[in-house]
Structure formats: C-alpha cells, structure tokens
Design an enzyme around this catalytic site. Structure first.
Site, PDB file in Angstrom:
ATOM      1  N   GLY A  12       0.773  -1.239   0.000  1.00  0.00           N
ATOM      2  CA  GLY A  12       0.000   0.000   0.000  1.00  0.00           C
ATOM      3  C   GLY A  12       0.802   1.287   0.000  1.00  0.00           C
ATOM      4  O   GLY A  12       0.269   2.344   0.349  1.00  0.00           O
ATOM      5  N   ASN A  14       1.739   2.993  -2.575  1.00  0.00           N
ATOM      6  CA  ASN A  14       1.110   3.908  -3.541  1.00  0.00           C
ATOM      7  C   ASN A  14      -0.215   4.452  -3.009  1.00  0.00           C
ATOM      8  O   ASN A  14      -0.526   5.631  -3.205  1.00  0.00           O
ATOM      9  CB  ASN A  14       0.921   3.223  -4.894  1.00  0.00           C
ATOM     10  CG  ASN A  14       2.209   3.172  -5.690  1.00  0.00           C
ATOM     11  OD1 ASN A  14       2.612   4.159  -6.296  1.00  0.00           O
ATOM     12  ND2 ASN A  14       2.876   2.020  -5.671  1.00  0.00           N
ATOM     13  N   MET A  90      -3.767  -6.945  -7.381  1.00  0.00           N
ATOM     14  CA  MET A  90      -3.206  -8.019  -8.194  1.00  0.00           C
ATOM     15  C   MET A  90      -4.294  -8.940  -8.760  1.00  0.00           C
ATOM     16  O   MET A  90      -4.152 -10.153  -8.775  1.00  0.00           O
ATOM     17  CB  MET A  90      -2.170  -8.800  -7.395  1.00  0.00           C
ATOM     18  CG  MET A  90      -1.036  -7.911  -6.864  1.00  0.00           C
ATOM     19  SD  MET A  90      -0.239  -6.846  -8.110  1.00  0.00           S
ATOM     20  CE  MET A  90       1.036  -7.968  -8.697  1.00  0.00           C
ATOM     21  N   HIS A 109       1.988   0.530 -13.154  1.00  0.00           N
ATOM     22  CA  HIS A 109       2.685  -0.727 -13.447  1.00  0.00           C
ATOM     23  C   HIS A 109       4.191  -0.476 -13.404  1.00  0.00           C
ATOM     24  O   HIS A 109       4.675   0.506 -13.975  1.00  0.00           O
ATOM     25  CB  HIS A 109       2.268  -1.253 -14.820  1.00  0.00           C
ATOM     26  CG  HIS A 109       2.893  -2.580 -15.136  1.00  0.00           C
ATOM     27  ND1 HIS A 109       2.410  -3.763 -14.617  1.00  0.00           N
ATOM     28  CD2 HIS A 109       3.974  -2.898 -15.872  1.00  0.00           C
ATOM     29  CE1 HIS A 109       3.182  -4.756 -15.027  1.00  0.00           C
ATOM     30  NE2 HIS A 109       4.140  -4.267 -15.796  1.00  0.00           N
TER      31      HIS A 109
HETATM   32  C1  GAR Z   1       3.770  -1.385  -7.249  1.00  0.00           C
HETATM   33  O1  GAR Z   1       5.126  -1.485  -7.606  1.00  0.00           O
HETATM   34  C2  GAR Z   1       2.902  -1.491  -8.481  1.00  0.00           C
HETATM   35  O2  GAR Z   1       3.467  -0.872  -9.592  1.00  0.00           O
HETATM   36  C3  GAR Z   1       2.817  -2.976  -8.645  1.00  0.00           C
HETATM   37  O3  GAR Z   1       2.636  -3.457  -7.346  1.00  0.00           O
HETATM   38  C4  GAR Z   1       3.356  -2.614  -6.449  1.00  0.00           C
HETATM   39  C5  GAR Z   1       2.484  -2.274  -5.276  1.00  0.00           C
HETATM   40  O4  GAR Z   1       3.212  -1.604  -4.278  1.00  0.00           O
HETATM   41  N1  GAR Z   1       1.736  -3.357  -9.509  1.00  0.00           N
HETATM   42  C6  GAR Z   1       1.793  -4.387 -10.356  1.00  0.00           C
HETATM   43  O5  GAR Z   1       2.764  -5.117 -10.450  1.00  0.00           O
HETATM   44  C7  GAR Z   1       0.558  -4.589 -11.192  1.00  0.00           C
HETATM   45  N2  GAR Z   1       0.782  -5.581 -12.202  1.00  0.00           N
HETATM   46  P1  GAR Z   1       2.464  -0.869  -3.094  1.00  0.00           P
HETATM   47  O6  GAR Z   1       1.450  -1.863  -2.518  1.00  0.00           O
HETATM   48  O7  GAR Z   1       3.523  -0.526  -2.100  1.00  0.00           O
HETATM   49  O8  GAR Z   1       1.782   0.337  -3.661  1.00  0.00           O
END
Ligand code: GAR
Length: 190
Positions: A12, A14, A90, A109
């Site tokens: 989380g 982002n 996901m 992404h």
């Molecule tokens: C992020 O790096 C995002 O880009 C990736 O998951 C991570 C989540 O991090 N998303 C994908 O790979 C989608 N295919 P977070 O939970 O710390 O935000």
C-alpha cells in the site's frame, strides 16, 4: 474536491502516497474508499491509520468475481467515485467493473510498458538484464496491462541489487502516480 477510490492488495505504499497528496493539497481530492482483496494486507492498516473507509473482502467468500465486483460497483456508485486508482491490486477486472467504470480506471505498473507486463515486472526486467527501467500509469481495459498510456518515467540502473532496484521503482512510482492523477482530475492527460 474529487472523489477517488484506490484498489490494493498488499503493502500500500502507492495508496499512502495518494492519500498523503490528498491530505496536503497536491490533489484536490479525497480517497473515499480503499478496496482490498486481502483483509490482512498492510494497506488496510495504513487506511485505518489515515481514516480511510475500507472494503476488505475475501474473494473465496463469493461465488464469482462478478459477484464481488457487483458489491464493489454498488459501493463506488453510492460514494460518487469519479476515478478508480489501482495500486498494486493483483487481480484482473471483469466486465462488471469495466462496464460500470471503464475509462475511469487507471493503474500503475512497474515497467516501461509494453515491456514486462504481468505480476512480476520488476523481477522479470531485472532478470532480463535491462539497463533502463521505469514506471507506467495507464488506463485499464480488458487487455492485461494493455490500456492507453497516460504517463511514463524512466531511470537508469546498472547495479545488481534487486532490492535497491525495487526501492528505486517505488520512489519513482509515488510522485508519478500523484502527478498523473492530478492531470486527469484537471482534465489534462487524456
Ligand atoms: C507497485 O510497484 C505497483 O506498480 C505494482 O505493485 C506494487 C504495489 O506496491 N503493480 C503491479 O505489479 C501490477 N501488475 P504498493 O502496494 O507498495 O503500492
């Protein structure tokens, strides 16, 4: 201000970056709902701390993806959500979400799309041996990681430490996502 929903499955960071940008005025918006498909995920703790309403559900408690997405769409509708921001969510969306919110769903992404689609983009790019990495913000449609690109940012990395690389990716993601959302809310970036 505008009304955002964030969908997340894990850490989380982002989500928190978006919520923080709402709190300090970089975004003229509020996160009115966090949607999380893993009730134990750390993102739910972040939301509780930040006072963001959370819908955390177990997909296995529903008969189908369409069934839980119908619940989600109802909640988004009730709260007047204008933009759905996927942030480490996901799961692939079904027609239920796409029919209701298509064109108003964006994702971040961790690669320079169209390279390295899928759930392991950082690792895949690292193992491939690329020397330029990056991050993409894009619209979500029915193709996996295939919607129109809104923003990208690239950076060089030639080191051999995948954890250091992951930290660099996240450091690029947070401001890029906030800036892309700000542009969308202001009617730019279309
Ligand atoms: C992020 O790096 C995002 O880009 C990736 O998951 C991570 C989540 O991090 N998303 C994908 O790979 C989608 N295919 P977070 O939970 O710390 O935000």
């Amino acid at each position: 201000g505008h009304r955002l929903a964030v969908f997340a499955s894990g850490n989380g960071s982002n989500f928190e970056a978006i919520a923080a940008a709402c709190a300090d005025g970089r975004l003229d918006a509020r996160v009115v709902l966090l949607v999380c498909d893993r009730p134990g995920a750390y993102v739910c703790e972040r939301a509780a701390r930040l006072g963001v309403e959370t819908f955390a559900f177990r997909p296995k408690d529903y008969v189908s993806k369409e069934a839980y997405e119908q619940d989600i769409v109802r909640m988004l509708d009730e709260r007047g959500v204008e933009l759905v921001c996927l942030a480490g969510y996901m799961r692939i969306l079904s027609r239920v979400m796409l029919d209701a919110y298509g064109g108003r769903i964006v994702n971040i992404h961790p690669s320079l799309l169209p390279a390295f689609k899928g759930a392991h983009a950082i690792r895949d790019a690292f193992e491939y041996g690329v020397k330029v990495y990056g991050v993409t913000v894009h619209y979500v449609n029915d193709e996996l990681d295939g919607g129109k690109i809104i923003a990208q940012r690239a950076f060089d990395y030639t080191g051999a430490d995948v954890q250091e690389l992951e930290a660099m990716v996240h450091a690029v993601e947070h401001p890029l996502y906030v800036e892309a959302i700000a542009g969308l809310l202001a009617g730019r970036n279309r």
